[in-house]
Each structure stands twice: as C-alpha cells, then as structure tokens.
Design a protein around this motif. Structure first.
Motif, PDB file in Angstrom:
ATOM      1  N   GLU A 215       0.290   1.268   0.995  1.00 37.77           N
ATOM      2  CA  GLU A 215       0.832   0.892   2.387  1.00 37.77           C
ATOM      3  C   GLU A 215       0.959  -0.822   2.265  1.00 37.77           C
ATOM      4  OE1 GLU A 215       2.438   2.003   5.222  1.00 37.77           O
ATOM      5  OE2 GLU A 215       2.633   3.876   3.966  1.00 37.77           O
ATOM      6  N   ALA A 216      -0.362  -1.281   1.520  1.00 36.03           N
ATOM      7  CA  ALA A 216      -0.427  -2.698   1.526  1.00 36.03           C
ATOM      8  C   ALA A 216       0.734  -3.250   0.735  1.00 36.03           C
ATOM      9  CB  ALA A 216      -1.679  -3.109   0.904  1.00 36.03           C
ATOM     10  N   THR A 217       1.128  -2.553  -0.336  1.00 38.09           N
ATOM     11  CA  THR A 217       2.310  -3.133  -1.181  1.00 38.09           C
ATOM     12  C   THR A 217       3.259  -3.102  -0.559  1.00 38.09           C
ATOM     13  OG1 THR A 217       0.973  -2.164  -3.450  1.00 38.09           O
ATOM     14  CG2 THR A 217       3.415  -2.615  -3.551  1.00 38.09           C
ATOM     15  N   ARG A 218       3.649  -1.973   0.342  1.00 36.56           N
ATOM     16  CA  ARG A 218       4.991  -1.900   1.139  1.00 36.56           C
ATOM     17  C   ARG A 218       5.162  -2.942   2.120  1.00 36.56           C
ATOM     18  NH1 ARG A 218       6.891   0.022   5.804  1.00 36.56           N
ATOM     19  NH2 ARG A 218       4.765   0.886   6.440  1.00 36.56           N
ATOM     20  N   LEU A 219       3.916  -3.294   2.603  1.00 37.85           N
ATOM     21  CA  LEU A 219       3.893  -4.383   3.693  1.00 37.85           C
ATOM     22  C   LEU A 219       4.126  -5.581   3.302  1.00 37.85           C
ATOM     23  CD1 LEU A 219       1.444  -3.205   6.391  1.00 37.85           C
ATOM     24  CD2 LEU A 219       3.996  -3.311   6.768  1.00 37.85           C
ATOM     25  N   ALA A 220       3.304  -5.785   2.028  1.00 37.24           N
ATOM     26  CA  ALA A 220       3.651  -6.951   1.439  1.00 37.24           C
ATOM     27  C   ALA A 220       4.908  -7.411   0.916  1.00 37.24           C
ATOM     28  CB  ALA A 220       2.541  -7.128   0.151  1.00 37.24           C
ATOM     29  N   GLY A 221       5.833  -6.293   0.515  1.00 37.92           N
ATOM     30  CA  GLY A 221       7.126  -6.392  -0.061  1.00 37.92           C
ATOM     31  C   GLY A 221       8.084  -6.713   1.183  1.00 37.92           C
ATOM     32  N   LEU A 222       7.794  -6.508   2.277  1.00 34.03           N
ATOM     33  CA  LEU A 222       8.580  -6.789   3.431  1.00 34.03           C
ATOM     34  C   LEU A 222       8.609  -8.260   3.823  1.00 34.03           C
ATOM     35  CD1 LEU A 222       7.462  -3.802   5.860  1.00 34.03           C
ATOM     36  CD2 LEU A 222       9.647  -3.946   4.489  1.00 34.03           C
ATOM     37  N   ALA A 223       9.731  -8.627   3.793  1.00 28.53           N
ATOM     38  CA  ALA A 223      10.050 -10.154   3.954  1.00 28.53           C
ATOM     39  C   ALA A 223       9.783 -10.890   5.597  1.00 28.53           C
ATOM     40  CB  ALA A 223      11.511 -10.847   3.671  1.00 28.53           C
ATOM     41  N   TRP A 224       9.940  -9.859   6.353  1.00 29.59           N
ATOM     42  CA  TRP A 224       9.605 -10.286   7.743  1.00 29.59           C
ATOM     43  C   TRP A 224       8.223 -10.507   8.015  1.00 29.59           C
ATOM     44  CZ3 TRP A 224       7.017  -6.873  10.633  1.00 29.59           C
ATOM     45  CH2 TRP A 224       7.139  -5.459  10.217  1.00 29.59           C
ATOM     46  N   VAL A 225       7.458  -9.933   7.398  1.00 28.29           N
ATOM     47  CA  VAL A 225       5.986  -9.856   8.104  1.00 28.29           C
ATOM     48  C   VAL A 225       5.200 -11.221   7.972  1.00 28.29           C
ATOM     49  CG1 VAL A 225       3.511  -8.989   7.332  1.00 28.29           C
ATOM     50  CG2 VAL A 225       5.732  -7.393   7.314  1.00 28.29           C
ATOM     51  N   PRO A 226       5.091 -11.875   6.722  1.00 25.41           N
ATOM     52  CA  PRO A 226       4.597 -13.281   6.802  1.00 25.41           C
ATOM     53  C   PRO A 226       5.348 -14.128   7.770  1.00 25.41           C
ATOM     54  CG  PRO A 226       5.605 -12.986   4.769  1.00 25.41           C
ATOM     55  CD  PRO A 226       5.567 -11.639   5.454  1.00 25.41           C
TER      56      PRO A 226
END
Length: 190
Positions: free
Chosen positions: A10-21
C-alpha cells in the motif's frame, strides 16, 4: 500475505500516485497562509490568542485531509486496482488497516508541518504584534488540531471504503440519460 507486506504494498501504491504529495503540500501551505493572513489582521490592542491564530487553517487542513482519506479509501475501485489488490490479499480488513495506518501517518505529518509552519510564520513581531502566546497553550492547541484532522482523515477512509463505487465494466457506455447506462449483455443460452 503478512501485515508488513500489505503495508509495504500500500505504501508503494500511494507513493506512486502523483496527486498525494501535491495534495498534502497544498493543504499544509494553505493552512499556513490562512494563519498568516489572520495574524496580519489581528488587532494589536485585542491580544488575539496565539492558539486561534495558529489553528486558523483548521478548515482548509481538514478539507484537504478529508479528500485524502476519501480518495485513498475509494481509490482502488475507481482506478481498477482493486482487482489486483484483492487477488493478492483476499480479505478486505488487512488492506483497509494498511490504508488507515498510511493515511494516519500522512495526516499526522501534514498537520504537524502545518502547525509548525504556522507557529514559525506567525510568531514574529512584524507579522503578529498583537498575538499573545503561551507555549503550553500553543502546544495543546496545535496537538489538538493535528489529532482532530487525523481523525477526520481516518473517518474519510471509512466513508470512502463504505461508499465506494466500483468501476463499471468496460462494455458499459454512458447513455444520454442520467439514470441509465447501456451495457452489452450476452444473449441467454436457449
């Protein structure tokens, strides 16, 4: 699959989303700007409490972290990643737990960044000459804000998970009507 592997996935998936940061940075920046604007408008004679000034960005911070929680909670289903996720982890609770942990960490870090940024930006004599600050009350107000917006993000994850809307099959096309879609269905065997 173990809990640590689910958390890592899940951390890898969220880190891969451009909109999160971008969402987290914009949310923290908007909260700090709101606090600075309130500090500039505070009347020196009134002696505005520093807790009110520092936590002025609470609505903006809350909205940003509500959006984060809702998008994380329902995001698997809108992108189609749910098929892969639940093929690897057939039970929903480990995935939901990992999403909750990661969202709580992101909310705690974003809230803390916003509070520290607001304290640093508003404690100068130039910005807020009329702000009366006591360190104990300021820390309590800041900690309360951070815990509150973290709770909001976790609540939004639960709402996103409960109210998720699975993506329609690729054979469905929206019709001109708001109420229905036209989906190809194979003819029944006779």
């Amino acid at each position: 699959m173990t809990a640590s592997r689910v958390l890592a996935a899940e951390a890898t998936r969220l880190a891969g989303l451009a909109w999160v940061p971008w969402l987290l940075a914009a949310t923290a920046a908007a909260a700090v700007v709101t606090a600075v604007v309130l500090a500039l408008l505070a009347r020196p004679a009134g002696g505005a409490p520093a807790g009110q000034v520092v936590t002025a960005g609470h609505p903006v911070l809350g909205l940003g972290l509500l959006a984060l929680g809702a998008l994380v909670g329902a995001g698997d289903f809108t992108t189609g990643a749910a098929t892969t996720t639940y093929a690897a982890v057939p039970r929903r609770l480990p995935v939901l737990g990992a999403q909750a942990v990661l969202t709580a960490v992101a909310a705690l870090l974003t809230g803390s960044t916003a509070v520290v940024g607001a304290v640093v930006a508003t404690t100068g004599d130039l910005v807020a000459p009329g702000v009366a600050a006591t360190p104990g009350a300021l820390a309590a107000d800041g900690a309360g804000l951070v815990l509150h917006v973290t709770g909001l993000a976790l609540l939004a994850i639960g709402a996103g998970a409960l109210l998720r809307r699975p993506a329609p099959p690729s054979s469905c096309r929206p019709s001109s009507s708001w109420s229905s879609t036209r989906c190809w269905r194979p003819a029944r065997a006779r």
